[in-house]
Design an enzyme around this catalytic site. Structure first.
Site, mmCIF file in Angstrom:
data_model
loop_
_atom_site.group_PDB
_atom_site.id
_atom_site.type_symbol
_atom_site.label_atom_id
_atom_site.label_comp_id
_atom_site.label_asym_id
_atom_site.label_seq_id
_atom_site.Cartn_x
_atom_site.Cartn_y
_atom_site.Cartn_z
ATOM 1 N NE ARG A 129 -37.834 64.917 10.843
ATOM 2 C CZ ARG A 129 -38.504 63.788 10.677
ATOM 3 N NH1 ARG A 129 -38.273 62.737 11.444
ATOM 4 N NH2 ARG A 129 -39.402 63.682 9.714
ATOM 5 N NE ARG A 161 -37.972 58.778 15.105
ATOM 6 C CZ ARG A 161 -38.752 58.615 14.047
ATOM 7 N NH1 ARG A 161 -39.465 59.629 13.595
ATOM 8 N NH2 ARG A 161 -38.827 57.458 13.423
ATOM 9 C CE LYS A 164 -43.475 57.586 15.089
ATOM 10 N NZ LYS A 164 -43.889 58.357 13.907
ATOM 11 C CE LYS A 212 -42.274 61.229 16.996
ATOM 12 N NZ LYS A 212 -43.421 61.775 16.236
ATOM 13 C CB CYS A 267 -47.789 66.738 8.180
ATOM 14 S SG CYS A 267 -48.927 66.000 6.986
ATOM 15 C CB CYS A 269 -45.009 62.510 2.973
ATOM 16 S SG CYS A 269 -45.261 61.231 4.232
ATOM 17 C CB CYS A 278 -51.258 59.620 6.426
ATOM 18 S SG CYS A 278 -49.805 59.585 7.504
ATOM 19 C CB CYS A 338 -46.026 64.071 11.272
ATOM 20 S SG CYS A 338 -45.310 62.457 10.882
#
Length: 567
Positions: free
Chosen positions: A74, A144, A209, A211, A430, A436, A475, A479
């Site tokens: 990414r 990120r 993470k 964001k 997603c 994934c 899931c 995302c």
């Protein structure tokens, strides 16, 4: 009493020598397409994950072959703006160095590649760097890609917001030189625990993470409540930037069956002047660094830190790190979380065309020539592309005299001319299967076909013109931001989804589970019934998500700690 044990990832970070790990040895090992287990966590900080093709995993196992290991990388593109020289390089790299010859726009306003072989990682990263792109901190326990409102492009305010997204991203980058040594052949430096490699992050970086998004009301296309930290632009009397309301503690991820995990809406801490933006961005991140949960990664995001500390205590800790105080928050309102499709003209007379991309996938196949379209347009376009947080693309800064040519090319290659329903235009999926590792069910390959059936029901009940934000993920990690959708579907198992209803189409209310673990037949039956009632019982200009709350199908959820109530 024994000391509480840190999560395994904390030890990996400590022992990684500032994100170097044993990646050099892993890359040199030609006996496998994989990297060492510990390195799979370290690679994330460099912007990529190891994956395998789950469609062929069992067949390869029968043949006594290891999984077909490839990597997803990414890029870091703050604000989502890409120049045409950059795009042509991105396109060529997809062709030469990936198995799928495709590009995918993500919900973090950037792009990613799938199907990269281990031997091609270094040339791919070098190729991006040659056009001033990188993947530093695009994944991992760091800040990120920083998002910024794509629309409107009509004001100085949007330009300021984009520039701040870049400044924030650069300011919060990790300082280790590991990325440059491993991928760009920079001379190695000696490191030790005493070396100040990470003056802000430290050896253990962040608990999880982090964001950031920057939004321009009334547009919430970046979904601020899906972010750990958000800056909400406040306009001054001249149409410029007066400053930002700062909000913290939003996030999507949860775990099926674990009521201690939940999505959460961001909480406003206060107002700041533009010149204080970087100080407060760092201060919120440091508050999370110092107080986030490093023992249980399921509870390690900033949203739980804010909830556990309380908003007032989190605000005070942030002010202490910043060395300055928040002012009282200023009023603002969001009216939409969608992209604005079609042509928009800015105050300087330039035109901007947003086109729909199904699930953000840029590929040429039996039904699409999207990759060719964007490549050919890039050869003649004098402006740039702007990737949106809803997986679409804006052909930006088109001069009046070039507008007809650009529009003609879009029709020629199928970017325009097809009828796209309002439900499809407001959808996100997603990637999920086959690449994934976390996916429990399909998403990208399935949602467009399911929405076609939703469209039939919408037509049947006379609501085909109605925008309904619809999102699917494989899931519950979230995302695709499913918990901010009027209709959200989250994979529970092959062909099975939890169905969530009741977000508001503005990104300011969470949805709630309505049906658990159901397949397509039951999903369509539920949607058929709800569309029928909505058609007959809705009030003037009432959105679908507002209706299902008013009618009592689900509760309104404005605090994630109430997300599981009555489930």
């Amino acid at each position: 009493m024994s000391e509480k044990k840190l999560a395994a990832n904390e030890y990996l970070k400590i022992n990684s020598n500032y994100l170097r790990g044993t990646l050099e040895e892993s890359l040199a090992d030609i006996t496998t397409g994989a990297v060492a287990d510990d390195d799979t966590q370290i690679t994330k900080f460099h912007g990529f994950y190891m994956q395998d093709d789950r469609d062929i995993r069992n067949e390869r196992k029968k043949q006594k072959l290891e999984p077909k290991h490839t990597f997803m990388l990414r890029a870091r593109v703050p604000g989502g703006v890409i120049g045409m020289e950059q795009w042509l390089a991105i396109d060529e790299i997809a062709k030469e160095l990936t198995d799928y010859n495709s590009i995918r726009l993500t919900t973090r306003q950037t792009f990613q590649y799938h199907g990269i072989l281990k031997r091609d990682l270094k040339p791919l990263i070098k190729g991006l760097y040659q056009v001033k792109l990188d993947s530093i901190a695009a994944c991992g326990d760091v800040n990120r890609n920083v998002m910024a409102t794509t629309n409107p492009i009509q004001s100085q305010l949007q330009k300021d917001v984009y520039e701040w997204s870049v400044k924030i991203s650069e300011h919060l980058l990790p300082k280790t030189r590991a990325y440059y040594e491993l991928w760009l052949d920079e001379e190695k430096i000696e490191t030790s625990a005493d070396t100040e490699q990470e003056p802000v992050y430290g050896q253990t970086y962040l608990p999880r993470k982090f964001k950031i998004a920057v939004a321009v009301p009334p547009y919430n296309d970046v979904d601020i409540s899906a972010n750990d930290l958000s800056f909400i632009a406040i306009e001054d009397e001249n149409g410029g930037l007066a400053g930002f309301n700062v909000a913290a503690g939003g996030g999507m991820g949860s775990t099926h069956g674990d009521v201690n995990t939940y999505p959460q809406l961001t909480r406003v801490l206060g107002f700041i002047k533009p010149e204080d933006t970087l100080d407060f961005a760092q201060a919120v991140m440091l508050t999370q660094r110092d107080n986030g949960n490093r023992y249980d990664r399921k509870r390690a995001r900033t949203k739980y830190t804010v909830d556990d500390m309380g908003v007032d205590a989190f605000r005070e800790a942030t002010e202490k790190h910043a060395g300055k105080k928040f002012e009282p928050a200023r009023p603002y309102e969001f009216t939409s979380q969608a992209d604005r499709f079609g042509w928009v003209q800015d105050i300087n007379g330039k035109w901007h065309l947003t086109v729909f991309l199904e699930a953000g996938r840029i590929v040429d196949d039996e039904t699409r020539t999207v990759k060719t379209a964007l490549r050919e347009i890039a050869k003649v376009h004098k402006g740039e592309y702007r990737m949106t947080a809803n997986q679409n693309i804006m052909i930006s800064n088109v001069a009046e005299e070039d507008k007809a040519e650009i529009e003609g090319m879009c029709h020629k290659f199928g970017l325009l001319g097809k009828v796209i329903s309002p439900i499809m235009q407001n959808s996100i999926a997603c990637v999920a299967l086959p690449t994934c590792a976390l996916a429990m069910a399909e998403s990208e390959r399935y949602l467009p076909r399911l929405i076609e059936k939703f469209d039939v029901l919408a037509e049947k009940h006379g609501i085909a013109e109605q925008e309904i934000v619809t999102r699917m993920t494989g899931c519950p990690n979230g995302c695709g931001r499913p918990f901010l959708a009027e209709i959200g579907m989250v994979g529970k198992g092959p062909g099975k989804y939890n169905l969530y209803l009741g977000a508001d189409g503005r990104g300011t209310r969470l949805n709630q589970m309505y049906k658990e673990n159901i397949g397509e037949e039951e999903i369509l039956a539920v949607i058929d019934e709800l569309f029928a009632r909505y058609s007959k019982e809705r009030e003037a200009d009432e959105r679908f998500g507002d209706y299902v709350v008013r009618a009592g199908f689900v509760n309104p959820v404005y605090d994630g700690r109430e997300f599981h109530a009555n489930n």
